[in-house]
Design an enzyme around this catalytic site. Structure first.
Site, PDB file in Angstrom:
ATOM      1  N   LYS A 187      -1.142 -19.419  -3.366  1.00 46.34           N
ATOM      2  CA  LYS A 187      -0.652 -18.204  -2.713  1.00 46.34           C
ATOM      3  C   LYS A 187       0.154 -17.353  -3.714  1.00 46.34           C
ATOM      4  O   LYS A 187       0.492 -17.835  -4.810  1.00 46.34           O
ATOM      5  CB  LYS A 187       0.197 -18.604  -1.495  1.00 46.34           C
ATOM      6  CG  LYS A 187      -0.610 -19.323  -0.408  1.00 46.34           C
ATOM      7  CD  LYS A 187       0.257 -19.636   0.811  1.00 46.34           C
ATOM      8  CE  LYS A 187      -0.530 -20.347   1.893  1.00 46.34           C
ATOM      9  NZ  LYS A 187       0.299 -20.631   3.102  1.00 46.34           N
ATOM     10  N   TYR A 197      -6.796 -15.623   8.321  1.00 50.76           N
ATOM     11  CA  TYR A 197      -5.786 -16.236   9.184  1.00 50.76           C
ATOM     12  C   TYR A 197      -5.965 -15.840  10.658  1.00 50.76           C
ATOM     13  O   TYR A 197      -5.006 -15.879  11.424  1.00 50.76           O
ATOM     14  CB  TYR A 197      -4.379 -15.873   8.692  1.00 50.76           C
ATOM     15  CG  TYR A 197      -3.889 -16.745   7.541  1.00 50.76           C
ATOM     16  CD1 TYR A 197      -3.858 -18.137   7.647  1.00 50.76           C
ATOM     17  CD2 TYR A 197      -3.433 -16.185   6.356  1.00 50.76           C
ATOM     18  CE1 TYR A 197      -3.405 -18.937   6.606  1.00 50.76           C
ATOM     19  CE2 TYR A 197      -2.973 -16.978   5.300  1.00 50.76           C
ATOM     20  CZ  TYR A 197      -2.966 -18.360   5.446  1.00 50.76           C
ATOM     21  OH  TYR A 197      -2.512 -19.158   4.415  1.00 50.76           O
ATOM     22  N   ARG A 230       3.668 -29.041  -1.920  1.00 54.28           N
ATOM     23  CA  ARG A 230       4.709 -28.324  -1.174  1.00 54.28           C
ATOM     24  C   ARG A 230       6.042 -29.060  -1.246  1.00 54.28           C
ATOM     25  O   ARG A 230       7.111 -28.445  -1.264  1.00 54.28           O
ATOM     26  CB  ARG A 230       4.269 -28.126   0.276  1.00 54.28           C
ATOM     27  CG  ARG A 230       3.163 -27.072   0.420  1.00 54.28           C
ATOM     28  CD  ARG A 230       2.526 -27.124   1.788  1.00 54.28           C
ATOM     29  NE  ARG A 230       1.641 -25.985   2.059  1.00 54.28           N
ATOM     30  CZ  ARG A 230       0.828 -25.943   3.091  1.00 54.28           C
ATOM     31  NH1 ARG A 230       0.742 -26.968   3.936  1.00 54.28           N
ATOM     32  NH2 ARG A 230       0.066 -24.888   3.291  1.00 54.28           N
ATOM     33  N   ASN A 277       4.843 -21.210   1.003  1.00 57.89           N
ATOM     34  CA  ASN A 277       4.614 -22.641   0.770  1.00 57.89           C
ATOM     35  C   ASN A 277       3.492 -22.913  -0.242  1.00 57.89           C
ATOM     36  O   ASN A 277       2.802 -23.916  -0.166  1.00 57.89           O
ATOM     37  CB  ASN A 277       4.399 -23.378   2.098  1.00 57.89           C
ATOM     38  CG  ASN A 277       3.239 -22.819   2.895  1.00 57.89           C
ATOM     39  OD1 ASN A 277       2.512 -21.943   2.419  1.00 57.89           O
ATOM     40  ND2 ASN A 277       3.031 -23.332   4.098  1.00 57.89           N
ATOM     41  N   HIS A 293      -2.705 -22.829   0.079  1.00 63.28           N
ATOM     42  CA  HIS A 293      -3.483 -22.930   1.321  1.00 63.28           C
ATOM     43  C   HIS A 293      -4.627 -23.907   1.112  1.00 63.28           C
ATOM     44  O   HIS A 293      -5.218 -23.950   0.029  1.00 63.28           O
ATOM     45  CB  HIS A 293      -4.084 -21.575   1.715  1.00 63.28           C
ATOM     46  CG  HIS A 293      -5.198 -21.725   2.714  1.00 63.28           C
ATOM     47  ND1 HIS A 293      -4.957 -21.883   4.060  1.00 63.28           N
ATOM     48  CD2 HIS A 293      -6.547 -21.817   2.551  1.00 63.28           C
ATOM     49  CE1 HIS A 293      -6.132 -22.050   4.677  1.00 63.28           C
ATOM     50  NE2 HIS A 293      -7.107 -22.019   3.779  1.00 63.28           N
ATOM     51  N   GLU A 327     -14.150 -20.296   5.435  1.00 64.18           N
ATOM     52  CA  GLU A 327     -13.289 -19.715   4.404  1.00 64.18           C
ATOM     53  C   GLU A 327     -14.033 -19.564   3.067  1.00 64.18           C
ATOM     54  O   GLU A 327     -13.868 -18.567   2.378  1.00 64.18           O
ATOM     55  CB  GLU A 327     -12.025 -20.576   4.250  1.00 64.18           C
ATOM     56  CG  GLU A 327     -11.151 -20.485   5.500  1.00 64.18           C
ATOM     57  CD  GLU A 327     -10.045 -21.539   5.580  1.00 64.18           C
ATOM     58  OE1 GLU A 327      -9.910 -22.346   4.636  1.00 64.18           O
ATOM     59  OE2 GLU A 327      -9.322 -21.537   6.592  1.00 64.18           O
TER      60      GLU A 327
HETATM   61  P1  RTP Z   1      -2.334 -22.832   5.424  1.00 61.73           P
HETATM   62  O1  RTP Z   1      -3.298 -22.410   6.527  1.00 61.73           O
HETATM   63  O2  RTP Z   1      -1.716 -21.654   4.723  1.00 61.73           O
HETATM   64  O3  RTP Z   1      -2.988 -23.806   4.498  1.00 61.73           O
HETATM   65  O4  RTP Z   1      -1.130 -23.629   6.071  1.00 61.73           O
HETATM   66  P2  RTP Z   1      -1.204 -24.791   7.161  1.00 61.73           P
HETATM   67  O5  RTP Z   1      -2.627 -25.037   7.559  1.00 61.73           O
HETATM   68  O6  RTP Z   1      -0.439 -25.927   6.624  1.00 61.73           O
HETATM   69  O7  RTP Z   1      -0.393 -24.152   8.353  1.00 61.73           O
HETATM   70  P3  RTP Z   1      -0.915 -23.171   9.502  1.00 61.73           P
HETATM   71  O8  RTP Z   1      -0.434 -23.702  10.792  1.00 61.73           O
HETATM   72  O9  RTP Z   1      -2.362 -22.876   9.346  1.00 61.73           O
HETATM   73  O10 RTP Z   1      -0.077 -21.860   9.191  1.00 61.73           O
HETATM   74  C1  RTP Z   1      -0.521 -20.907   8.270  1.00 61.73           C
HETATM   75  C2  RTP Z   1       0.651 -20.395   7.479  1.00 61.73           C
HETATM   76  O11 RTP Z   1       1.489 -19.625   8.329  1.00 61.73           O
HETATM   77  C3  RTP Z   1       2.835 -19.756   7.912  1.00 61.73           C
HETATM   78  N1  RTP Z   1       3.631 -20.211   9.029  1.00 61.73           N
HETATM   79  N2  RTP Z   1       4.827 -19.735   9.292  1.00 61.73           N
HETATM   80  N3  RTP Z   1       7.324 -19.194  10.498  1.00 61.73           N
HETATM   81  C4  RTP Z   1       6.558 -20.160  10.982  1.00 61.73           C
HETATM   82  O12 RTP Z   1       6.893 -20.853  11.889  1.00 61.73           O
HETATM   83  C5  RTP Z   1       5.251 -20.388  10.364  1.00 61.73           C
HETATM   84  N4  RTP Z   1       4.355 -21.256  10.773  1.00 61.73           N
HETATM   85  C6  RTP Z   1       3.304 -21.146   9.926  1.00 61.73           C
HETATM   86  C7  RTP Z   1       2.878 -20.759   6.789  1.00 61.73           C
HETATM   87  O13 RTP Z   1       2.963 -20.061   5.564  1.00 61.73           O
HETATM   88  C8  RTP Z   1       1.557 -21.485   6.919  1.00 61.73           C
HETATM   89  O14 RTP Z   1       1.123 -21.976   5.675  1.00 61.73           O
HETATM   90 MG    MG Z   2      -3.934 -23.509   8.140  1.00 65.21          MG
END
Ligand code: RTP
Ligand code: MG
Length: 148
Positions: free
Chosen positions: A9, A49, A102, A112, A115, A126
């Site tokens: 990122k 997203y 992370r 973080n 991705h 994707e």
């Molecule tokens: P990513 O898609 O980026 O790989 O991350 P992930 O699967 O671990 O998490 P996901 O639930 O898909 O969330 C996507 C990104 O959104 C941001 N986020 N912010 N403020 C919050 O509560 C919150 N929750 C999620 C994070 O940057 C996360 O990587």
């Molecule tokens: Mg995700």
């Protein structure tokens, strides 16, 4: 062979962590099928997203991921989707174990570092959003018997 989409990122690119992150997947034994430094348009960010559209953090997430270049990659190997998620660590760096990307480099959930696709369906979706077929290369390594 299974493929996944991984992306350093904008915070990881700015902190000069591309090499460190690529090294972890190389060292693990996975095979790099494609990679590029690129900017993400708002439209692509919203598609990528899309599952989070409507959530309170969606706008910040789109603003962040479009704020600077990202390093997009496709990696290949057995169980690469699940193992990559383990190497990345939990979404919120405060819960991510030391030794994970992370856990070692992240500070905030909104920044973080990396991705990774979370299922075969999202990996396929994707990869096709970010890469043309001809950008994914097929080649063999001389030690192909031991690594992917
Ligand atoms: P990513 O898609 O980026 O790989 O991350 P992930 O699967 O671990 O998490 P996901 O639930 O898909 O969330 C996507 C990104 O959104 C941001 N986020 N912010 N403020 C919050 O509560 C919150 N929750 C999620 C994070 O940057 C996360 O990587
Ligand atoms: Mg995700």
């Amino acid at each position: 062979m299974e493929k996944t989409f991984l992306m350093v990122k904008p915070d990881g690119v700015q902190r000069q962590l591309i090499g460190e992150i690529v090294a972890r997947f190389e060292s693990k034994g996975f095979h790099l099928a494609g990679a590029k430094l690129m900017s993400i348009s708002k439209e692509l960010a919203e598609k990528h997203y899309g599952e989070h559209d409507g959530k309170p953090f969606f706008k910040d997430l789109v603003d962040f991921i479009t704020s600077g270049p990202v390093f997009a990659m496709v990696w290949e190997g057995e169980n690469v989707i699940e193992i990559s998620r383990q190497l990345m660590g939990k979404t919120n760096p405060k819960d991510a174990l030391p030794g994970t990307i992370r856990g070692d480099y992240g500070m905030f959930v909104g920044k973080n570092i990396i991705h990774g696709s979370d299922s075969p369906e999202s990996a396929e979706r994707e990869i096709s959003l970010f890469f043309k077929e001809e950008e994914l290369l097929e080649y063999t390594s001389s030690i192909k018997e031991w690594i992917y």
